[in-house]
Design a protein around this motif. Structure first.
Motif, PDB file in Angstrom:
ATOM      1  N   TYR A 126       0.838  -1.201   0.000  1.00  0.00           N
ATOM      2  CA  TYR A 126       0.000   0.000   0.000  1.00  0.00           C
ATOM      3  C   TYR A 126       0.873   1.250   0.000  1.00  0.00           C
ATOM      4  CZ  TYR A 126      -3.355   3.443   1.778  1.00  0.00           C
ATOM      5  OH  TYR A 126      -4.132   4.557   1.962  1.00  0.00           O
ATOM      6  N   GLY A 127       1.900   1.234   0.841  1.00  0.00           N
ATOM      7  CA  GLY A 127       2.813   2.380   0.919  1.00  0.00           C
ATOM      8  C   GLY A 127       3.477   2.646  -0.427  1.00  0.00           C
ATOM      9  N   LYS A 128       3.841   1.579  -1.118  1.00  0.00           N
ATOM     10  CA  LYS A 128       4.509   1.750  -2.411  1.00  0.00           C
ATOM     11  C   LYS A 128       3.555   2.360  -3.446  1.00  0.00           C
ATOM     12  CE  LYS A 128       6.801  -0.826  -6.006  1.00  0.00           C
ATOM     13  NZ  LYS A 128       6.774  -2.140  -6.618  1.00  0.00           N
ATOM     14  N   LEU A 129       2.316   1.853  -3.462  1.00  0.00           N
ATOM     15  CA  LEU A 129       1.336   2.401  -4.403  1.00  0.00           C
ATOM     16  C   LEU A 129       1.096   3.890  -4.118  1.00  0.00           C
ATOM     17  CD1 LEU A 129      -0.867   1.981  -6.644  1.00  0.00           C
ATOM     18  CD2 LEU A 129      -2.469   1.589  -4.765  1.00  0.00           C
ATOM     19  N   MET A 130       0.926   4.199  -2.848  1.00  0.00           N
ATOM     20  CA  MET A 130       0.657   5.583  -2.469  1.00  0.00           C
ATOM     21  C   MET A 130       1.826   6.494  -2.840  1.00  0.00           C
ATOM     22  SD  MET A 130      -2.217   6.210  -1.333  1.00  0.00           S
ATOM     23  CE  MET A 130      -3.640   5.235  -1.167  1.00  0.00           C
ATOM     24  N   GLN A 173      -1.825   1.902 -11.624  1.00  0.00           N
ATOM     25  CA  GLN A 173      -1.814   3.124 -10.846  1.00  0.00           C
ATOM     26  C   GLN A 173      -2.938   4.062 -11.273  1.00  0.00           C
ATOM     27  OE1 GLN A 173       2.219   4.538 -11.266  1.00  0.00           O
ATOM     28  NE2 GLN A 173       2.944   2.537 -10.660  1.00  0.00           N
ATOM     29  N   PHE A 174      -3.206   4.074 -12.566  1.00  0.00           N
ATOM     30  CA  PHE A 174      -4.275   4.948 -13.045  1.00  0.00           C
ATOM     31  C   PHE A 174      -5.618   4.526 -12.449  1.00  0.00           C
ATOM     32  CE2 PHE A 174      -7.602   6.189 -16.000  1.00  0.00           C
ATOM     33  CZ  PHE A 174      -7.374   7.559 -16.069  1.00  0.00           C
ATOM     34  N   TYR A 175      -5.888   3.198 -12.475  1.00  0.00           N
ATOM     35  CA  TYR A 175      -7.151   2.725 -11.907  1.00  0.00           C
ATOM     36  C   TYR A 175      -7.210   3.022 -10.413  1.00  0.00           C
ATOM     37  CZ  TYR A 175      -7.710   0.420 -16.401  1.00  0.00           C
ATOM     38  OH  TYR A 175      -7.828   0.171 -17.736  1.00  0.00           O
ATOM     39  N   ALA A 176      -6.087   2.849  -9.754  1.00  0.00           N
ATOM     40  CA  ALA A 176      -6.067   3.128  -8.322  1.00  0.00           C
ATOM     41  C   ALA A 176      -6.383   4.604  -8.061  1.00  0.00           C
ATOM     42  CB  ALA A 176      -4.702   2.780  -7.735  1.00  0.00           C
ATOM     43  N   LEU A 177      -5.883   5.458  -8.946  1.00  0.00           N
ATOM     44  CA  LEU A 177      -6.134   6.882  -8.772  1.00  0.00           C
ATOM     45  C   LEU A 177      -7.621   7.195  -8.958  1.00  0.00           C
ATOM     46  CD1 LEU A 177      -4.630   9.495  -8.163  1.00  0.00           C
ATOM     47  CD2 LEU A 177      -4.344   9.843 -10.618  1.00  0.00           C
ATOM     48  N   LEU A 223      -6.526  10.573   1.513  1.00  0.00           N
ATOM     49  CA  LEU A 223      -5.494   9.647   2.020  1.00  0.00           C
ATOM     50  C   LEU A 223      -4.157   9.936   1.337  1.00  0.00           C
ATOM     51  CD1 LEU A 223      -7.422   6.247   1.868  1.00  0.00           C
ATOM     52  CD2 LEU A 223      -6.875   7.574   3.910  1.00  0.00           C
ATOM     53  N   LEU A 224      -4.273  10.329   0.083  1.00  0.00           N
ATOM     54  CA  LEU A 224      -3.086  10.560  -0.730  1.00  0.00           C
ATOM     55  C   LEU A 224      -2.287  11.756  -0.228  1.00  0.00           C
ATOM     56  CD1 LEU A 224      -1.751   9.376  -3.178  1.00  0.00           C
ATOM     57  CD2 LEU A 224      -3.212  10.778  -4.614  1.00  0.00           C
ATOM     58  N   HIS A 225      -3.023  12.763   0.226  1.00  0.00           N
ATOM     59  CA  HIS A 225      -2.351  13.977   0.701  1.00  0.00           C
ATOM     60  C   HIS A 225      -1.307  13.652   1.759  1.00  0.00           C
ATOM     61  CE1 HIS A 225      -4.259  17.880  -0.662  1.00  0.00           C
ATOM     62  NE2 HIS A 225      -4.555  16.967  -1.550  1.00  0.00           N
TER      63      HIS A 225
END
Lengths: 528, 403
Positions: A126-130, A173-177, A223-225
């Motif tokens: 999760y940390g890596k994706l974020m 990553q795009f879908y996650a965004l 969460l991204l912030h």
């Protein structure tokens, strides 16, 4: 001190964004005057000694996203800025256990493993994706939002860059965004984790300052912030400012003064002077008028456009969209002076957990219930709390052996059923202390002084409309090119020579200074 | 299996019973045959910030310490170190290097005048033989008190308040680079306002048998002031910020240099201010006088590596700048245009200045403040060059250090 009657630029409001704006304008050689209503600068970022010997970061209490380029360009460390690390987050649980996340990676993994072996591994993924997503979103946060409906070369170019930027993201990553932009924090985190306290504590960062719950769609994006600061990790922009958050404002004010800006406190602006569709200066409450070529407002959009300017000077549709701008306050603050440290049942000894954040967020249900109270006009009987003990990090905040505690509390709705008054405010404070006493029974007996701040106080004391700490909710329909109003997200306003630089503009929220900086760059570009 | 031969083991310092109980990270460093904590906690950040924002307690016992006594003590020392000892008052401390006959630095340390005829000299390397050899004809004795004297550095903005809690001596009146005798909880100590952090701070010298109770007294009194035991990792960052050089890292001691090029003079190390050529002849003075006249080939300066430059280099590989999390101690080439003009010897990310800084030996042609040079950085296994600006040191120099 004497002040001249004409300036190149007047900045209304000495909050951190106003000060950043003034510093950048002064750095470019403009004569600048900052006008602050209170006796000290900082707005929501102030340190005050309300109870003798004890210093409170009265409102805003941590630095999260203060931009590295601002620290560098204004050389804030030379003006006394020191950010001390807040290394851990501990969530005490009602059953006497806790969930901790620590500075050391192995220690955190072992702790998560104790709760769920799967979560311990998922946490790294999760940390890596974020991290990737934050790296992708970072340029957006740092740019002047383009207007997607405009055909101007500048906007088209920005949009093109943005399009290219997003195509460079991989499909995953795009879908996650997209999921992040549309899902609730709770749903998004459900896809990753099973530990309730972990999901709740993480989702809490998605609801801070909003009038939404962890299950409200759109909360995942915030969460991204949290990870944006992490990609500039070495800057350690996440932490506690030595001397409290007021020290941040003081350092920015110091930089502004070194560049030649004048800063006047106890100078309340009554209205912006307008002639032929153009701002020409300001009138103070005391009747003084000061003229300037450019006027910049650091106040929130409602205060800026509905109070400082007579509506006849503004287009109707613009006034309408500012009226509809969502700015419900949802949070409060309790500051305590303590005779001794709290003893948490889950970790009864003094230890590193007292030097980090303590989060009262045992489960997603707990947070959602807290929101339920607020939806129907009450403050949460069992609120979400984000607690730090600044004197553990900076002993200068309290007399030796004594402590100060800063408690961010949500939810406290601005439109409380029946309205806020002093009794209701103290009842809210009681709910906070009662809740906390369940986790740290010695706390009530250790309180030497208590300051309770509700949205009502935030509006009266520091001029935040409805007590909203972000100058307007950070929900998707109010972000980027929609913040604060469509077509007016580039810090300009329908009035010539009148600009906005507060948190109600892109990107908004927290002590980042970005709005102040980007607005100054806009002003300077238009100057020619 | 045979038991470990205890002679083969590194020694603990007189504080070992205390430091080992606290060293959660088991991160130990070697220092002059002793083990000292690299960091106590699993990460060293908080120990660093204690130095800058509260108080850090650092075990510096492995320093070599020599007691120099006798009617000729001042005259003798004036002959071996570069500073002028004749003007050193009782209770004064001098920072000084000392050189060989060629004027190249052998070692550096602090020299405290404890009495009319009594001095204590600290050094990083053993210097007893060299001191003895130079003492010929002087009425002095040189005693090695390294083992019998333990030392603690108490460094940081709240260090003065902590000392006030444990001693009746006039800590507030103790000026920068002065020392005094005192009692801490009835333990006789010497307190000097010195340190290796560039911050407000003290060093406390104590008989080794009293080391443990001294540690306990300071930890207890320091609690409300945020006292934090700190290890070498934190100290290394602080000393680079303070522009303080480290033997074997930033320079090679002349006695151990295998080739001439490895040696440095005080002028070349930024220590020209410690060379008092007008005090009369001393070891190395002839060579140093010549160097002062002709100028030095090298200068040790500060470098500030530009963030924008790092950002560009890393953006090319799709990363934000990756910076070292601890101070590095390797030789890194520095370029001016196409040619190498020097080398950096230590560097770190400065958490307080929010800058990437380094100490570098530069050809005098490229050593002027403000000169743009390039320092080698390895970005994803490839050697790149980041723009850096030559600056003066200390990088960080708070008023409280002297006030």
């Amino acid at each position: 001190m004497s002040y001249s009657a004409h300036y190149d630029a007047i900045v209304i409001g000495g909050g951190h964004n106003g000060l950043v704006n003034a510093a950048y304008l002064a750095r470019a050689g403009k004569s600048v005057l900052v006008l602050e209503r209170r006796h000290l600068v900082g707005g929501a970022a102030v340190t005050e000694e309300i109870y003798p010997g004890f210093k409170y970061s009265v409102y805003s209490y941590v630095v999260s996203l203060l931009r590295p380029e601002i620290i560098r360009e204004l050389d804030l460390p030379s003006h006394g800025l020191e950010i001390l690390p807040l290394e851990s987050t501990v969530t005490p649980l009602p059953n006497g256990d806790y969930l901790g996340r620590w500075a050391d990676h192995d220690q955190t993994r072992r702790e998560l493993y104790r709760h769920s072996a799967k979560d311990a591994e998922a946490y790294d993924d999760y940390g890596k994706l974020m991290y990737h997503l934050a790296f992708a979103v970072k340029p957006i946060v740092a740019m002047v939002p383009p207007d997607p409906t405009s055909l101007s070369p500048r906007d088209l170019l920005s949009l093109l860059k943005l399009g290219k930027h997003f195509r460079s993201l991989g499909a995953t990553q795009f879908y996650a965004l997209v999921k992040l932009m549309t899902m609730s924090a709770a749903d998004f985190l459900d896809e990753w984790f099973e530990t309730q306290a972990l999901k709740a504590t993480m989702s809490a960062s998605g609801i801070i300052g909003t009038f939404l719950g962890p299950r409200s769609p759109g909360t995942a994006y915030v969460l991204l912030h949290h990870y944006l600061g992490e990609i500039d990790g070495s800057f350690r922009a996440w932490g506690f400012a030595k001397g409290g958050t007021g020290a941040i404002s003081e350092s920015i004010a110091g930089a502004a003064r070194r560049f030649g800006a004048d800063i006047r406190t106890e100078a309340s602006v009554a209205r912006v002077l307008v002639r032929h569709g153009r701002a020409t200066g300001v009138a103070l409450e005391n009747g003084d008028e000061i003229t300037a070529r450019v006027v910049v407002s650091g106040l929130d959009p409602k205060r800026t456009f509905l109070k400082l300017i007579e509506s006849e000077h503004l287009p109707d549709d613009f006034v309408d969209s500012i009226r509809r701008f969502k700015i419900r306050g949802s949070s409060g603050k309790v500051n305590l002076s303590l005779s001794e440290l709290p003893k948490f049942t889950c970790l009864p000894r003094d230890g590193p957990h007292l030097r980090g954040a303590i989060s009262i967020s045992p489960s997603v249900d707990y947070l959602e219930r807290a929101y339920d109270d607020a939806k129907y006009g009450n403050f949460s009987r069992r609120p979400y709390m984000d607690i730090i003990i600044p004197s553990m990090i900076d002993p200068g905040m309290a007399p030796p052996g004594k402590h100060v505690m800063s408690i961010f509390v949500q939810y406290a709705p601005s439109d409380l059923e029946g309205g806020w008054n002093e009794t209701r405010r103290e009842a809210f404070g009681d709910a906070v202390i009662d809740t906390l006493a369940q986790y740290a029974p010695n706390l009530p007996g250790a309180i030497l002084h208590r300051q309770v701040i509700t949205p009502w106080d935030l509006e009266r004391d520091i001029g935040l409309t409805q007590g909203n700490i972000f100058h307007g909710e950070l929900s998707l329909h109010q972000l980027f090119f929609l913040r604060p109003a469509p077509s007016w997200a580039d810090y300009r306003t329908p009035l010539d020579n009148f600009y906005q630089c507060g948190s109600g503009t892109h990107p908004g929220g927290g002590i980042s200074g970005t709005s102040g900086r980007l607005a100054a760059l806009r002003v300077l570009k238009d100057w020619k | 299996m045979e038991a470990v031969n205890s002679d083969a083991m590194l020694k603990g310092t007189p504080f070992h019973s205390r430091t080992s109980a606290l060293c959660q990270s088991q991160n130990w460093r070697r220092w002059s045959g002793h083990v000292v904590a690299g960091s106590y906690e699993l990460t060293h950040d908080r120990e660093y910030f204690a130095i800058r924002s509260s108080a850090a307690l650092i075990d510096v016992s492995p320093l070599h310490k020599y007691m120099i006594e006798g009617p000729d003590a001042a005259r003798f020392l004036n002959r071996v170190v570069t500073r002028d000892v004749s003007g050193c008052a009782q209770g004064q401390v001098l920072y000084t290097p000392w050189c060989d006959e060629e004027g190249k630095v052998i070692d550096d340390g602090t020299l405290a005048r404890l009495g009319e005829e009594k001095f204590r000299l600290t050094s990083a390397e053993p210097n007893l033989l060299w001191l003895h050899n130079n003492a010929l004809g002087f009425r002095v004795t040189v005693g090695d008190v390294s083992e019998s004297t333990a030392a603690l550095a108490l460094q940081g903005p709240t260090s003065r308040e902590i000392l006030r809690c444990v001693t009746d001596a006039d800590v507030g009146g103790l000026r920068f680079f002065r020392s005094m005798a005192a009692e801490v909880k009835r333990i006789p100590v010497t307190i000097s306002r010195t340190g290796y952090t560039g911050d407000l701070g003290y060093e406390i010298w104590v008989d080794s048998e009293n080391a443990e109770p001294l540690w306990d007294a300071l930890i207890e009194a320091g609690g409300p002031y945020g006292i934090t035991p700190a290890g070498m990792l934190a100290l290394d960052v602080a000393r680079i910020e303070a522009g303080l050089i480290l033997i074997d890292v930033d320079y090679v001691p002349a006695h151990r240099a295998l080739i001439e090029d490895r040696k440095s003079s005080p002028f070349e190390l930024g220590l020209g201010w410690t060379v008092k050529l007008d005090k009369g002849s001393f070891v190395g003075s002839t060579a140093l006088l010549k160097e002062q006249r002709n100028g030095s080939d090298w200068q040790l300066r500060g470098l500030e590596i530009e963030w924008e430059s790092l950002e560009t280099l890393y953006a090319d590989v799709g990363l934000p700048p990756q910076l070292p999390t601890i101070a590095w101690r390797t030789s890194v080439p520095v370029y001016g245009g196409r040619h190498q003009v020097g080398y950096a010897t230590s560097g770190c990310w400065s958490p307080i200045l929010k800058k990437y800084i380094a100490l570098a030996h530069l050809h005098s042609t490229h050593a002027r403040t403000g000169t743009k040079v390039e320092m080698e950085v390895t970005v994803e296994h490839r050697r790149k060059r980041a723009v850096a600006t030559v600056t003066s040191t200390p990088f960080f120099n708070p008023e409280r250090k002297r006030s």
